[in-house]
Design an enzyme around this catalytic site. Structure first.
Site, PDB file in Angstrom:
ATOM      1  CG  ASP A 158      -2.351   0.219   1.018  1.00  0.00           C
ATOM      2  OD1 ASP A 158      -2.772   0.186  -0.117  1.00  0.00           O
ATOM      3  OD2 ASP A 158      -2.842  -0.470   1.883  1.00  0.00           O
ATOM      4  CG  ASP A 220     -10.061   1.848   0.534  1.00  0.00           C
ATOM      5  OD1 ASP A 220      -9.329   1.309  -0.152  1.00  0.00           O
ATOM      6  OD2 ASP A 220      -9.932   2.164   1.536  1.00  0.00           O
TER       7      ASP A 220
END
Length: 406
Positions: A158, A220
């Site tokens: 990430d 997301d």
């Protein structure tokens, strides 16, 4: 029956970062399937929880259906590195250590996945909700070798930074790719260039297929049908479908668009109806996307298990041709995907607020002649016969019929 040229995909404005070759050799050519800890457990993840979820994959039959990667997301690591600079497990929540956890998974025919940060912090550290600064930036070689020593099979990497400089992102993600290559251990390399970057989705803006096995191309996901572009930054199922639609040309063997995890069976407010969850499974299969579950596998309903474990849908997702589908004639509700040598799958998604009959013309699919064209719904097994040059099906509200044409 003959099939002509089918889909035209929007070309990428930039060349493929990392070149045309596979990012990491030795990983499966078809989309990864498995489970990730974040959506249900977040920072409360423990060794015991991971073992219980792994056991559930085996007992429920999901492992044998293809769900093999067990990915431990953020918050597994201690807030400080060891004296030699190596990452280490949080001793309270993972007392046996990560190598032992990996062995537990491998002993059950599963694969071991871990999370790391591509900058100086992981995402929870960047947000200030977890202590320390144990990102892998500047530690790529050491951390990749640590993962290899622990027999890791999958790395989720990430970005977790407000820095949106493209060259800096390329440098960071390429450095870890090269470090993984140097270990000689094949690992699915899953990157998210979008975390922390406001008003931009670098994963969608650029084709990262030469750098990573799978690239997050959306924000997301949240378990709702649509967020209607609200200020949360998250996206609902149908928002993500629309965002991924132009990116089909990037998909190929060992290179996948990642539209984020499955939210089938994940609690939410207001959550998803059964039909909307069926649409997510259908459309992720149409995208040739990774199928990474995020629900609590130890508490799921029979309904959730049936959705996740539908073999006909999984076969479509895992087709060896590894060719993503896209809208037919720019119709967001109707997609087509080529499978096998000459096969074709068509999805029809009803976005209206009432049930309705939906049709797709054989001509729009590049099919010549309608006398022998029939299709089977992957969800119900029902067969449909073309009539008057069209296939017509009844579709419930926000549901998807997934037709494999024979």
């Amino acid at each position: 029956m003959a099939m002509l040229g089918l889909l035209a995909c929007t070309p990428d404005p930039e060349g493929r970062i990392g070149g045309d070759g596979v990012a990491i050799d030795g990983v499966p050519v078809t989309p990864p399937m498995g489970w990730n800890s974040w959506n249900t457990f977040g920072c409360n993840i423990t060794e015991q929880i991971v073992r219980e979820q792994a056991d559930a994959l085996v007992v429920t039959g999901l492992r044998d259906a293809g769900y093999r990667y067990v990915v431990v997301d953020d918050c597994w690591a201690a807030p400080e590195r060891a004296d030699d600079g190596s990452l280490q497990a949080d001793p309270r929540r993972f007392p046996s250590g990560m190598a032992a956890l990996g062995q537990y998974l491998h002993d059950r025919g599963l694969k071991f996945g871990l999370y790391a940060g591509a900058d100086d912090k992981t995402c929870t550290q960047f947000l200030g909700t977890y202590p320390g600064a144990t990102g892998s930036r500047g530690h790529e070689g050491r951390d990749a070798q640590t993962f290899a020593d622990w027999q890791v099979d999958y790395l989720k990497y990430d970005w977790c930074s407000s820095n949106a400089d493209h060259d800096d992102q390329v440098s960071a993600f390429t450095a870890m790719r090269d470090a993984i290559r140097d270990t000689g251990r094949p690992m699915v390399y899953s990157i998210n260039p979008n975390s922390g970057v406001a008003e931009s989705v670098p994963g969608a803006e650029f084709d990262w297929g030469g750098v990573a096995t799978m690239t997050r191309v959306t924000n997301d996901i949240t378990p709702v049908w649509s967020t209607n572009a609200d200020d949360s930054g998250a996206q609902g199922v149908i928002d993500i479908v629309d965002a991924v639609a132009p990116l089909a040309s990037r998909v190929g063997p060992s290179a996948f668009n990642d539209p984020d995890m499955l939210v089938v069976g994940v609690d939410g407010n207001p959550g998803l109806t059964l039909a909307q969850q069926r649409t997510q499974m259908s459309m992720w299969a149409m995208m040739a996307a990774p199928l990474i579950a995020g629900n609590d596998l130890t508490r799921m309903s029979t309904q959730t298990l049936d959705l996740l474990g539908n073999r006909a849908v999984i076969v479509i997702d895992q087709d060896d041709r590894v060719s993503a589908g896209a809208p037919v004639d720019d119709d967001a509700e109707i997609w087509a995907r080529a499978i096998g040598d000459k096969g074709l799958v068509v999805s029809l998604t009803n976005r209206a607020d009432h049930p309705r009959a939906m049709s797709v013309s054989l001509g729009s699919l590049g099919l010549v002649g309608d006398a022998t064209v029939s299709a089977v719904d992957a969800w119900t097994g029902r067969r449909y016969q073309a009539a008057n040059g069209e296939l017509t099906v009844d579709v419930a509200v926000n549901d998807t019929v997934l037709l494999q044409i024979a």
